[in-house]
Design an enzyme around this catalytic site. Structure first.
Site, PDB file in Angstrom:
ATOM      1  N   PHE A  13       0.959  -1.201   0.081  1.00  0.00           N
ATOM      2  CA  PHE A  13      -0.130   0.120  -0.253  1.00  0.00           C
ATOM      3  C   PHE A  13       0.945   1.195   0.103  1.00  0.00           C
ATOM      4  CE2 PHE A  13      -2.411   2.805   3.258  1.00  0.00           C
ATOM      5  CZ  PHE A  13      -3.024   3.571   2.175  1.00  0.00           C
ATOM      6  N   ASP A  61      12.801 -12.271  -0.694  1.00  0.00           N
ATOM      7  CA  ASP A  61      12.237 -12.329   1.067  1.00  0.00           C
ATOM      8  C   ASP A  61      13.206 -11.841   1.548  1.00  0.00           C
ATOM      9  OD1 ASP A  61      11.504 -12.746   3.315  1.00  0.00           O
ATOM     10  OD2 ASP A  61      10.543 -15.009   2.607  1.00  0.00           O
ATOM     11  N   ILE A  62      13.128 -10.731   2.428  1.00  0.00           N
ATOM     12  CA  ILE A  62      14.098 -10.143   3.095  1.00  0.00           C
ATOM     13  C   ILE A  62      14.583 -10.845   4.287  1.00  0.00           C
ATOM     14  CG2 ILE A  62      13.449  -7.571   2.662  1.00  0.00           C
ATOM     15  CD1 ILE A  62      11.948  -7.451   5.422  1.00  0.00           C
ATOM     16  N   ALA A  85       6.938  -5.093   5.409  1.00  0.00           N
ATOM     17  CA  ALA A  85       6.849  -5.693   6.798  1.00  0.00           C
ATOM     18  C   ALA A  85       5.287  -6.331   6.804  1.00  0.00           C
ATOM     19  CB  ALA A  85       6.447  -4.368   7.784  1.00  0.00           C
ATOM     20  N   THR A 102       9.623 -11.483   9.423  1.00  0.00           N
ATOM     21  CA  THR A 102       9.780 -10.273   8.488  1.00  0.00           C
ATOM     22  C   THR A 102      10.314  -8.981   9.192  1.00  0.00           C
ATOM     23  OG1 THR A 102       8.335 -11.299   6.641  1.00  0.00           O
ATOM     24  CG2 THR A 102       8.459  -9.005   6.829  1.00  0.00           C
ATOM     25  N   THR A 132       5.836   2.988  12.865  1.00  0.00           N
ATOM     26  CA  THR A 132       4.556   3.153  13.370  1.00  0.00           C
ATOM     27  C   THR A 132       4.235   3.912  14.488  1.00  0.00           C
ATOM     28  OG1 THR A 132       2.524   2.081  13.625  1.00  0.00           O
ATOM     29  CG2 THR A 132       4.269   0.775  13.800  1.00  0.00           C
ATOM     30  N   ASP A 133       3.124   4.537  14.431  1.00  0.00           N
ATOM     31  CA  ASP A 133       3.000   5.038  15.883  1.00  0.00           C
ATOM     32  C   ASP A 133       2.659   4.083  17.017  1.00  0.00           C
ATOM     33  OD1 ASP A 133       0.434   4.667  14.904  1.00  0.00           O
ATOM     34  OD2 ASP A 133      -0.424   6.668  15.312  1.00  0.00           O
ATOM     35  N   GLU A 134       2.416   3.057  16.304  1.00  0.00           N
ATOM     36  CA  GLU A 134       1.544   1.924  17.319  1.00  0.00           C
ATOM     37  C   GLU A 134       2.894   1.444  18.246  1.00  0.00           C
ATOM     38  OE1 GLU A 134      -0.782  -1.060  15.696  1.00  0.00           O
ATOM     39  OE2 GLU A 134      -1.491   0.511  14.132  1.00  0.00           O
ATOM     40  N   TYR A 157       2.245  -7.289  16.313  1.00  0.00           N
ATOM     41  CA  TYR A 157       2.668  -6.294  15.425  1.00  0.00           C
ATOM     42  C   TYR A 157       3.556  -5.114  15.815  1.00  0.00           C
ATOM     43  CZ  TYR A 157       2.426  -2.390  12.093  1.00  0.00           C
ATOM     44  OH  TYR A 157       2.843  -1.269  11.203  1.00  0.00           O
ATOM     45  N   LYS A 161       7.604  -4.195  15.255  1.00  0.00           N
ATOM     46  CA  LYS A 161       8.026  -2.909  14.613  1.00  0.00           C
ATOM     47  C   LYS A 161       8.951  -2.114  15.678  1.00  0.00           C
ATOM     48  CE  LYS A 161       7.237  -1.323  11.406  1.00  0.00           C
ATOM     49  NZ  LYS A 161       7.868  -1.530   9.921  1.00  0.00           N
ATOM     50  N   ASN A 256     -13.820   5.416  15.862  1.00  0.00           N
ATOM     51  CA  ASN A 256     -13.980   4.418  14.737  1.00  0.00           C
ATOM     52  C   ASN A 256     -15.528   4.773  14.109  1.00  0.00           C
ATOM     53  OD1 ASN A 256     -11.397   3.396  14.485  1.00  0.00           O
ATOM     54  ND2 ASN A 256     -11.693   1.677  15.930  1.00  0.00           N
ATOM     55  N   ASP A 287     -14.518  -7.462  20.688  1.00  0.00           N
ATOM     56  CA  ASP A 287     -13.478  -6.515  20.345  1.00  0.00           C
ATOM     57  C   ASP A 287     -12.121  -7.277  20.197  1.00  0.00           C
ATOM     58  OD1 ASP A 287     -12.412  -4.074  20.586  1.00  0.00           O
ATOM     59  OD2 ASP A 287     -12.730  -3.528  22.408  1.00  0.00           O
TER      60      ASP A 287
HETATM   61  P1  NAD Z   1       1.265  -3.721   3.363  1.00  0.00           P
HETATM   62  O1  NAD Z   1       1.083  -4.783   4.212  1.00  0.00           O
HETATM   63  O2  NAD Z   1       0.379  -2.831   2.487  1.00  0.00           O
HETATM   64  O3  NAD Z   1       2.742  -3.902   2.470  1.00  0.00           O
HETATM   65  C1  NAD Z   1       3.758  -4.519   2.874  1.00  0.00           C
HETATM   66  C2  NAD Z   1       4.447  -4.973   1.609  1.00  0.00           C
HETATM   67  O4  NAD Z   1       5.874  -5.634   2.059  1.00  0.00           O
HETATM   68  C3  NAD Z   1       3.834  -5.907   0.778  1.00  0.00           C
HETATM   69  O5  NAD Z   1       3.854  -5.563  -0.277  1.00  0.00           O
HETATM   70  C4  NAD Z   1       4.391  -7.313   1.104  1.00  0.00           C
HETATM   71  O6  NAD Z   1       4.722  -8.039  -0.253  1.00  0.00           O
HETATM   72  C5  NAD Z   1       5.980  -6.780   1.407  1.00  0.00           C
HETATM   73  N1  NAD Z   1       6.333  -7.870   2.186  1.00  0.00           N
HETATM   74  C6  NAD Z   1       6.213  -8.470   3.511  1.00  0.00           C
HETATM   75  N2  NAD Z   1       6.839  -9.614   3.950  1.00  0.00           N
HETATM   76  C7  NAD Z   1       8.063  -9.292   3.067  1.00  0.00           C
HETATM   77  C8  NAD Z   1       9.214 -10.106   3.125  1.00  0.00           C
HETATM   78  N3  NAD Z   1       9.592 -11.033   3.999  1.00  0.00           N
HETATM   79  N4  NAD Z   1      10.179  -9.693   1.916  1.00  0.00           N
HETATM   80  C9  NAD Z   1       9.783  -8.815   1.052  1.00  0.00           C
HETATM   81  N5  NAD Z   1       8.784  -8.201   1.144  1.00  0.00           N
HETATM   82  C10 NAD Z   1       7.934  -8.476   2.187  1.00  0.00           C
HETATM   83  O7  NAD Z   1       1.762  -2.380   4.306  1.00  0.00           O
HETATM   84  P2  NAD Z   1       1.603  -0.924   4.327  1.00  0.00           P
HETATM   85  O8  NAD Z   1       0.376  -0.560   5.044  1.00  0.00           O
HETATM   86  O9  NAD Z   1       1.941  -0.412   3.078  1.00  0.00           O
HETATM   87  O10 NAD Z   1       2.979  -0.282   5.507  1.00  0.00           O
HETATM   88  C11 NAD Z   1       4.316  -0.308   4.912  1.00  0.00           C
HETATM   89  C12 NAD Z   1       5.319  -0.043   5.991  1.00  0.00           C
HETATM   90  O11 NAD Z   1       4.777   1.192   6.842  1.00  0.00           O
HETATM   91  C13 NAD Z   1       5.444  -1.060   7.049  1.00  0.00           C
HETATM   92  O12 NAD Z   1       6.588  -1.162   7.388  1.00  0.00           O
HETATM   93  C14 NAD Z   1       4.390  -0.512   8.032  1.00  0.00           C
HETATM   94  O13 NAD Z   1       4.788  -1.062   9.373  1.00  0.00           O
HETATM   95  C15 NAD Z   1       4.558   0.956   8.163  1.00  0.00           C
HETATM   96  N6  NAD Z   1       3.484   1.721   8.644  1.00  0.00           N
HETATM   97  C16 NAD Z   1       1.956   1.402   8.081  1.00  0.00           C
HETATM   98  C17 NAD Z   1       1.261   2.311   8.333  1.00  0.00           C
HETATM   99  C18 NAD Z   1      -0.351   2.339   8.063  1.00  0.00           C
HETATM  100  O14 NAD Z   1      -1.241   2.715   8.260  1.00  0.00           O
HETATM  101  N7  NAD Z   1      -0.694   1.128   6.985  1.00  0.00           N
HETATM  102  C19 NAD Z   1       1.222   3.497   8.859  1.00  0.00           C
HETATM  103  C20 NAD Z   1       2.481   3.441   9.784  1.00  0.00           C
HETATM  104  C21 NAD Z   1       3.662   2.864   9.324  1.00  0.00           C
HETATM  105  P1  TYD Z   2      -6.886  -0.888  11.390  1.00  0.00           P
HETATM  106  O1  TYD Z   2      -7.217  -0.400  10.192  1.00  0.00           O
HETATM  107  O2  TYD Z   2      -6.600  -2.526  11.186  1.00  0.00           O
HETATM  108  O3  TYD Z   2      -5.398  -0.329  11.818  1.00  0.00           O
HETATM  109  P2  TYD Z   2      -4.803  -0.540  13.224  1.00  0.00           P
HETATM  110  O4  TYD Z   2      -5.291  -1.577  14.066  1.00  0.00           O
HETATM  111  O5  TYD Z   2      -3.354  -0.442  12.793  1.00  0.00           O
HETATM  112  O6  TYD Z   2      -4.980   0.832  14.040  1.00  0.00           O
HETATM  113  O7  TYD Z   2      -7.970  -1.001  12.501  1.00  0.00           O
HETATM  114  C1  TYD Z   2      -8.247   0.672  12.498  1.00  0.00           C
HETATM  115  C2  TYD Z   2      -9.085   0.619  13.763  1.00  0.00           C
HETATM  116  O8  TYD Z   2     -10.509  -0.002  13.499  1.00  0.00           O
HETATM  117  C3  TYD Z   2      -8.846  -0.026  15.024  1.00  0.00           C
HETATM  118  O9  TYD Z   2      -9.172   0.567  16.283  1.00  0.00           O
HETATM  119  C4  TYD Z   2      -9.514  -1.488  14.981  1.00  0.00           C
HETATM  120  C5  TYD Z   2     -10.815  -0.956  14.258  1.00  0.00           C
HETATM  121  N1  TYD Z   2     -11.243  -1.991  13.078  1.00  0.00           N
HETATM  122  C6  TYD Z   2     -12.842  -2.758  13.492  1.00  0.00           C
HETATM  123  O10 TYD Z   2     -13.583  -1.867  14.397  1.00  0.00           O
HETATM  124  N2  TYD Z   2     -13.420  -3.311  12.476  1.00  0.00           N
HETATM  125  C7  TYD Z   2     -12.540  -4.072  11.593  1.00  0.00           C
HETATM  126  O11 TYD Z   2     -13.025  -4.694  10.805  1.00  0.00           O
HETATM  127  C8  TYD Z   2     -11.045  -3.509  11.504  1.00  0.00           C
HETATM  128  C9  TYD Z   2     -10.104  -4.374  10.418  1.00  0.00           C
HETATM  129  C10 TYD Z   2     -10.764  -2.643  12.025  1.00  0.00           C
END
Ligand code: NAD
Ligand code: TYD
Length: 351
Positions: A13, A61-62, A85, A102, A132-134, A157, A161, A256, A287
């Site tokens: 993404f 694969d990393i 990731a 991973t 991530t902020d998590e 998760y 991270k 949410n 939940d």
């Molecule tokens: P995503 O799950 O959409 O994409 C992850 C990508 O990594 C995929 O293309 C997958 O094929 C690849 N991948 C997974 N395991 C692998 C491996 N072992 N070797 C090589 N490639 C591998 O994730 P995203 O939401 O795009 O997140 C990307 C990064 O940003 C992550 O590090 C995540 O922790 C961080 N992040 C995400 C969010 C969010 O809201 N989505 C917010 C803050 C930080």
């Molecule tokens: P998510 O998109 O999985 O991101 P994160 O857990 O990394 O914040 O979830 C966002 C919020 O939405 C989180 O509080 C969990 C909630 N959630 C639901 O209530 N229903 C769902 O089906 C999913 C996937 C998430």
């Protein structure tokens, strides 16, 4: 100096938005996208740039140390932006081990390759780790995460991270590896896999399926449009100070349940449904285990030091996101066949 930039996770993404931005904005950089193409990785996300001269895709694969070292030798990378990731909290609850391999072992392999192959010649090199902020844990009703907030991860998760962040920082202090880390809040936008809240809800509403809201829907997230995250990554890649951490957030907190009601209104309008139709699909479900109550980022540092601010407000960003999912039904339909159905039924039906 010409850059040879390794972007990991570029078919996912956020990674696909970062790859597109760098390929288009920096024609003299050579961009190598390394991705394992897990369920979350999709090369269709990059079909508009994959023929460009400055772009190469490598499947791998990393976790595979030898493959990573060979790749570093093949390309002589000058820089790394590391996004690959396992990224979904719910999957980390049902299967934590994949996250350890991973997110921790994979990151260490990349750090070791950069450290060994860059050797003492670290000038004009950068290992930029996306996090991530998590990692900071869960907030109560008040307060914000700042860069010095102690780490307190509470899901497999976020723990994986957090471990990777600590290791990246340790390689800076111990081996002088030039690093930058950024910790971002929840992203939304086109190309997000429909297991995360916003695309899952859009897809379900479109198909008249129930919208599963965990608990009472009172958990709060700070949402940022994905292209604003990619813009912040571009800025920090070029202007971030070595060894530093930067928080990125949208200053855009939503409970949410409020977010889902807002989304339902947008969907009713876009689908030509009577007001209130989509909201009838909202269903409260069991939940999430250890569900973090609230995330909220103080992004004062990147705003003050680097002049960054989000450019897309939430109403506009959500509108664009909904339009993208409604226009890209083929992308969505291909993703939600087979394995997705299997995941969905395990996650939501057998609770
Ligand atoms: P995503 O799950 O959409 O994409 C992850 C990508 O990594 C995929 O293309 C997958 O094929 C690849 N991948 C997974 N395991 C692998 C491996 N072992 N070797 C090589 N490639 C591998 O994730 P995203 O939401 O795009 O997140 C990307 C990064 O940003 C992550 O590090 C995540 O922790 C961080 N992040 C995400 C969010 C969010 O809201 N989505 C917010 C803050 C930080
Ligand atoms: P998510 O998109 O999985 O991101 P994160 O857990 O990394 O914040 O979830 C966002 C919020 O939405 C989180 O509080 C969990 C909630 N959630 C639901 O209530 N229903 C769902 O089906 C999913 C996937 C998430």
């Amino acid at each position: 100096m010409k850059k040879v930039l390794l972007i990991t996770g570029g078919a996912g993404f956020i990674g696909s938005h970062v790859v597109r931005r760098f390929v288009n904005q920096y024609p003299d950089y050579q961009i190598i996208n390394l991705d394992k193409l897990t369920y979350a990785g999709n090369l269709e996300n990059l079909k508009d740039v994959d023929k460009k001269d400055n772009y190469t895709f490598e499947k791998g694969d990393i976790i595979d140390r030898d493959f990573i070292f060979d790749l570093f030798k093949k390309y002589n990378f000058t820089d790394v932006i590391h996004l690959a990731a396992e990224s979904h909290v719910d999957r980390s609850i049902s299967n934590p081990t994949e996250f350890i391999y991973t997110n921790i072992v994979g990151t260490v392999n990349l750090l070791n390759a950069a450290r060994e192959l860059w050797g003492k010649n670290q000038e004009n090199k950068l290992f930029y780790h996306i996090s991530t902020d998590e990692v900071y844990g869960s907030l109560g009703k008040e307060g914000y995460f700042v860069e010095s907030t102690p780490y307190n991860p509470r899901s497999p998760y976020s723990s994986s991270k957090a471990s990777s962040d600590h290791l990246v920082r340790a390689y800076y202090h111990t081996f002088n590896l030039p690093i930058v880390i950024s910790n971002c809040s929840n992203n939304y936008g086109p190309n997000q896999f429909p297991e995360k809240l916003i695309p899952l809800a859009i897809n379900n509403i479109k198909n008249n399926k129930k919208i599963p809201v965990y608990g009472k829907g009172e958990n709060v997230r700070d949402w940022l449009y994905v292209e604003d995250h990619a813009g912040a990554i571009d800025l920090m890649f070029h202007k971030g100070k070595t060894g530093e951490t930067y928080n990125i957030g949208g200053n855009n907190e939503w409970r949410n349940i409020d977010l889902i009601h807002h989304l339902c209104k947008v969907m009713d309008r876009k689908l030509g449904r009577d007001p209130g139709t989509s909201a009838k699909l909202i269903t409260f479900v069991k939940d999430r285990a250890g569900h973090d109550l609230r995330y909220a980022i103080d992004s004062g540092k990147i705003r003050k030091e680097l002049g960054w601010k989000p450019s897309v407000n939430f109403e506009k960003g959500l509108e664009k996101t909904v339009e993208w999912y409604l226009e890209n039904t083929e992308w969505l339909n291909r993703i939600i066949s087979g394995k997705y159905e299997e995941y969905y039924s395990q996650q939501y039906v057998k609770r």
